[in-house]
Design an enzyme around this catalytic site. Structure first.
Site, PDB file in Angstrom:
ATOM      1  N   HIS A  62     -16.212  24.468  50.914  1.00 19.71           N
ATOM      2  CA  HIS A  62     -16.823  25.646  50.287  1.00 19.71           C
ATOM      3  C   HIS A  62     -16.653  25.645  48.769  1.00 19.71           C
ATOM      4  CE1 HIS A  62     -13.228  28.415  49.823  1.00 19.71           C
ATOM      5  NE2 HIS A  62     -12.772  27.816  50.889  1.00 19.71           N
ATOM      6  N   ASP A 167      -8.488  26.078  46.336  1.00 11.21           N
ATOM      7  CA  ASP A 167      -9.215  26.577  47.502  1.00 11.21           C
ATOM      8  C   ASP A 167     -10.619  26.956  47.037  1.00 11.21           C
ATOM      9  OD1 ASP A 167     -10.119  27.800  49.782  1.00 11.21           O
ATOM     10  OD2 ASP A 167      -8.763  29.517  49.667  1.00 11.21           O
ATOM     11  N   GLU A 197     -17.834  31.363  51.835  1.00 16.82           N
ATOM     12  CA  GLU A 197     -16.816  31.152  52.879  1.00 16.82           C
ATOM     13  C   GLU A 197     -15.787  32.264  52.857  1.00 16.82           C
ATOM     14  OE1 GLU A 197     -12.988  29.710  54.658  1.00 16.82           O
ATOM     15  OE2 GLU A 197     -13.373  30.430  52.636  1.00 16.82           O
ATOM     16  N   GLU A 198     -15.385  32.638  51.649  1.00 19.87           N
ATOM     17  CA  GLU A 198     -14.269  33.587  51.512  1.00 19.87           C
ATOM     18  C   GLU A 198     -14.611  34.993  51.999  1.00 19.87           C
ATOM     19  OE1 GLU A 198     -11.306  32.809  50.870  1.00 19.87           O
ATOM     20  OE2 GLU A 198     -11.284  30.964  49.687  1.00 19.87           O
ATOM     21  N   ASP A 220     -10.835  21.962  54.112  1.00 14.00           N
ATOM     22  CA  ASP A 220     -10.371  23.167  53.421  1.00 14.00           C
ATOM     23  C   ASP A 220      -8.866  23.052  53.202  1.00 14.00           C
ATOM     24  OD1 ASP A 220     -10.283  25.756  52.314  1.00 14.00           O
ATOM     25  OD2 ASP A 220     -11.624  26.569  53.842  1.00 14.00           O
ATOM     26  N   HIS A 307      -4.524  31.329  47.495  1.00 13.14           N
ATOM     27  CA  HIS A 307      -5.003  32.633  47.000  1.00 13.14           C
ATOM     28  C   HIS A 307      -4.060  33.225  45.952  1.00 13.14           C
ATOM     29  CE1 HIS A 307      -8.175  33.501  50.355  1.00 13.14           C
ATOM     30  NE2 HIS A 307      -8.252  32.286  49.857  1.00 13.14           N
TER      31      HIS A 307
HETATM   32 CO    CO Z   1      -9.593  30.751  50.697  1.00 12.99          CO
HETATM   33 ZN    ZN Z   2     -10.793  27.840  51.574  1.00 10.92          ZN
END
Ligand code: CO
Ligand code: ZN
Length: 331
Positions: A62, A167, A197-198, A220, A307
């Site tokens: 992503h 990420d 995606e998130e 990922d 994150h």
């Molecule tokens: Co993420």
């Molecule tokens: Zn991710």
């Protein structure tokens, strides 16, 4: 690998606003693929034809990243925001953020050093200061609905690299290197740099439907359990190779695919780890439930502080992910 990673880390793309990072990746992979296109959700789809009769494998990484979206502007010009994607707001207090047009601001809250008395900051406590004093001044620079992400920064310590957007740009870099290295793959590679995606694996859902792959591999990051603050029972470590996912909360990897990847590692003497993540999910969850069901698996890149502004990976794991995927598409 580090150079590729640096290029994709430097461009922002909060979910739904992936056009800048899509353009960067398109320029990087264009010369190595036969077809390259974008769709209505902003996915970037790059196809490299394999041998006749070979399977069609969707590789998903992503492009989007978590961030803030402006919900309101107050009389003194401060921006109120909410989250795009899931994260703990306290991880971003005191940080610089960048809007899509390059405007920068700083993130603060009612009590930036300690948080409120209960120790928990919510998104309602958070605001962004863009150096203005009135609502009109802010409205001249920012509109309700504009998105911002934490400003790019990069730390390289040997093979360990930290940045806000590992990420999932680490996986984007892996797919780019796969496309460069796979001269004549046996399987057809449908590399999808997915959008949104998130916010609920949305880009992968529509691209898997449209491209009708025989199989899907999501790449990922996953949470490493090797830090002092890690949640208990997290077995994945940095530098010990790709983590082949058994399950998370969005998918249970199709057993034959999971086993095929493990066999490539074992036959080739390559490092790998088995992964069970008791929360979260990846694009594999959307691919697997597309149409009448598509076999799918996730190859995870071990990552610390997911994150947060300092997501950290080991370059050796990224290189091993490339080798593993090449091993599979050349089978
Ligand atoms: Co993420
Ligand atoms: Zn991710």
């Amino acid at each position: 690998m580090l150079n590729t990673l640096k290029q994709v880390l430097a461009v922002s793309g909060v979910s739904g606003n992936e056009h800048n990072i899509a353009k960067t990746i398109e320029e990087m992979v264009g010369p190595y693929v036969s077809t390259i296109k974008t769709d209505a959700l902003g996915n970037l789809i790059a196809i490299k034809e394999g041998k006749a009769g070979g399977k069609r494998v969707m590789l998903a990484a992503h492009m989007d990243q978590i961030g803030f979206v402006v919900t309101d502007i107050n009389d003194k010009g401060f921006l109120y925001v909410t989250n795009v994607g899931g994260f703990a707001p306290e991880a971003f207090l005191g940080k610089v953020v960048t809007f899509t047009d390059g405007l920068q601001g700083v993130v603060s809250s009612k009590a930036p050093s300690r948080g409120p008395a209960d120790g928990k900051i919510t998104m309602e406590d958070v605001y962004i200061d863009i150096g203005t004093s009135t609502r009109a001044e802010s409205e001249a620079k920012v509109k309700l609905g504009d998105t911002a992400c934490v400003a790019h920064q990069l730390v390289v310590n040997g093979t360990r690299v930290s940045a806000p957007t590992m990420d999932d740009r680490a996986a984007c870099a892996v797919l780019i290197e796969v496309l460069k290295a796979a001269a004549k793959p046996n399987k057809t590679i449908v590399a999808v740099f997915t959008s949104q995606e998130e916010v609920g694996i949305r880009g992968a859902a529509v691209s898997a439907f449209a491209e009708q792959p025989d199989e899907g591999i999501a790449v990922d990051v996953t949470l490493a359990g090797d830090t002092p603050d890690a949640k208990p029972r997290m077995a994945v470590s940095l530098g010990k190779g790709p983590a082949i996912k058994i399950m998370d909360r969005a998918s249970i990897s199709t057993p034959y695919l999971r086993d095929a990847l493990i066999k490539i590692c074992e036959d080739g003497g390559m490092a790998y780890q088995r992964e069970v993540l008791p929360f979260g999910g990846t694009d594999a969850g959307a691919i697997q439930r597309s149409r009448a069901g598509i076999p799918a698996v996730t190859i995870s890149i071990p990552c610390r502080y997911v994150h947060s502004p300092v997501e950290t990976v080991d370059l050796a794991d990224l290189d091993d992910c490339v080798k593993l995927i090449l091993g599979y598409v050349n089978q």
